[in-house]
Enzyme design. Structure first.
Site, PDB file in Angstrom:
ATOM      1  N   GLY A 112       0.805  -1.228   0.000  1.00 14.19           N
ATOM      2  CA  GLY A 112       0.000   0.000   0.000  1.00 14.19           C
ATOM      3  C   GLY A 112       0.833   1.272   0.000  1.00 14.19           C
ATOM      4  CG  HIS A 120       2.866   0.943  -5.346  1.00 15.28           C
ATOM      5  ND1 HIS A 120       3.206   1.972  -4.489  1.00 15.28           N
ATOM      6  CD2 HIS A 120       3.313  -0.201  -4.763  1.00 15.28           C
ATOM      7  CE1 HIS A 120       3.829   1.473  -3.448  1.00 15.28           C
ATOM      8  NE2 HIS A 120       3.924   0.171  -3.578  1.00 15.28           N
ATOM      9  CB  SER A 124      10.916   3.822  -2.015  1.00 18.08           C
ATOM     10  OG  SER A 124      10.739   3.275  -0.725  1.00 18.08           O
ATOM     11  CB  SER A 125       5.980   3.365   0.542  1.00 20.70           C
ATOM     12  OG  SER A 125       5.254   2.777  -0.520  1.00 20.70           O
ATOM     13  NE  ARG A 126      10.938   0.737   4.685  1.00 21.22           N
ATOM     14  CZ  ARG A 126      10.703  -0.521   4.288  1.00 21.22           C
ATOM     15  NH1 ARG A 126      10.973  -0.887   3.061  1.00 21.22           N
ATOM     16  NH2 ARG A 126      10.192  -1.402   5.123  1.00 21.22           N
TER      17      ARG A 126
END
Ligand code: PAF
Length: 279
Positions: free
Chosen positions: A31, A37, A185-187
């Protein structure tokens, strides 16, 4: 678009579409979607008639000191983004149903999981392979798309699928980058403005190594020196690993060649980022 929470409903959904001859394409995620994504989802819609995306922040792939609790989550936003690219179904299981009391079966690909991220994140890939096999069994897709940013993960999943005769085609997707080159990246959301500037050193170092390689430098030692120097001279960074070796066996090589990979994990402040380039 449907949002499915229970394992049995997910199975029923897939069964009914399979019975109607539909090809199901799957994108497993944790998510907090970004354009990377969404690119995987768009690729999935080219590959199948129906696209399923799972959102599950999988607790078993995080170490005790890692960022499981603070990993970014925003289901409403994810639902809007997924429907904007034509996803048909989001599978959003509960941890208590994925890992009921007494759960104790694990899938491991120990050889490929030993080095790189596996060395600095013990148990991480065991959690990944276990949850991915569970998701494959629940979603029952024909094809699944995985990003190449998590290069080691991709190779491990491909090997698991081969070794266990899982009837799913694994389709790799190239790394999706921000306009300046930072791998999405989600990070990245953890980074302060200063750290965001420093984070570019992964891409810069990899591009420099690729340029040198293409100019005829194949010595891993020489390329490593260059990569490490670029990162060390960037504020707020600390190298976790710099791997130069075979893109298939993930073992180090002294001389790089076609099919070799250079993969990096670098701490930028308190955030650990990864990136790689395939030669
Ligand atoms: O790459 C990820 O987001 C995760 O490792 C995955 C494949 C969804 C398994 O939890």
């Amino acid at each position: 678009m449907e949002l499915i929470r229970s394992i049995s409903k997910m199975r029923d959904w897939s069964k009914s579409h399979r019975e109607r001859g539909r090809k199901i394409a799957f994108v497993p995620t944790m998510g907090y979607f970004h354009d990377g994504h969404l690119a995987l989802m768009k690729r999935a819609s080219e590959l199948g008639d129906k696209v399923v995306v799972s959102i599950f922040v999988n607790p078993t792939q995080f170490g005790p000191t890692e960022d499981f609790a603070r990993y970014p989550r925003n289901l409403d936003r994810d639902i809007d983004l997924a429907s904007s690219v034509g996803v048909d179904c989001i599978f959003y299981p509960e941890a208590s149903e994925m890992y009921p009391e007494g759960f104790d079966t694990w899938v491991e690909v120990p050889g490929l999981a030993k080095g790189l991220c596996g060395a600095s994140r013990p148990g991480h890939f065991r959690g990944v392979t276990t949850v991915v096999l569970k998701l494959f069994n629940i979603v029952a897709p024909h094809v699944a798309v995985f990003g190449q940013k998590d290069y080691q993960q991709l190779k491990i999943i491909q090997k698991m699928v081969r070794d266990l005769n899982i009837p799913i085609e694994i389709v790799p997707h190239p790394i999706v980058r921000e306009p300046d080159g930072l791998a999405m990246s989600s990070r990245n959301t953890y980074l302060s403005a200063e750290e965001r500037k420093s984070a570019l050193c992964l891409y810069k170092a990899l591009m420099r190594a690729k340029e040198l390689y293409e100019g005829g430098v194949t010595s891993a030692k020489a390329l490593r020196q260059e990569v490490e120097e670029i990162i060390r001279s960037t504020p707020l960074t600390r190298i976790d690993y710099c791997f130069l070796g075979s893109g298939e066996t993930l073992t180090e090589e002294e001389e790089l060649g076609p099919g070799s990979v250079i993969a990096l994990a670098v701490w930028v402040g308190k955030t650990r980022l990864i990136d790689n380039v395939l030669l």
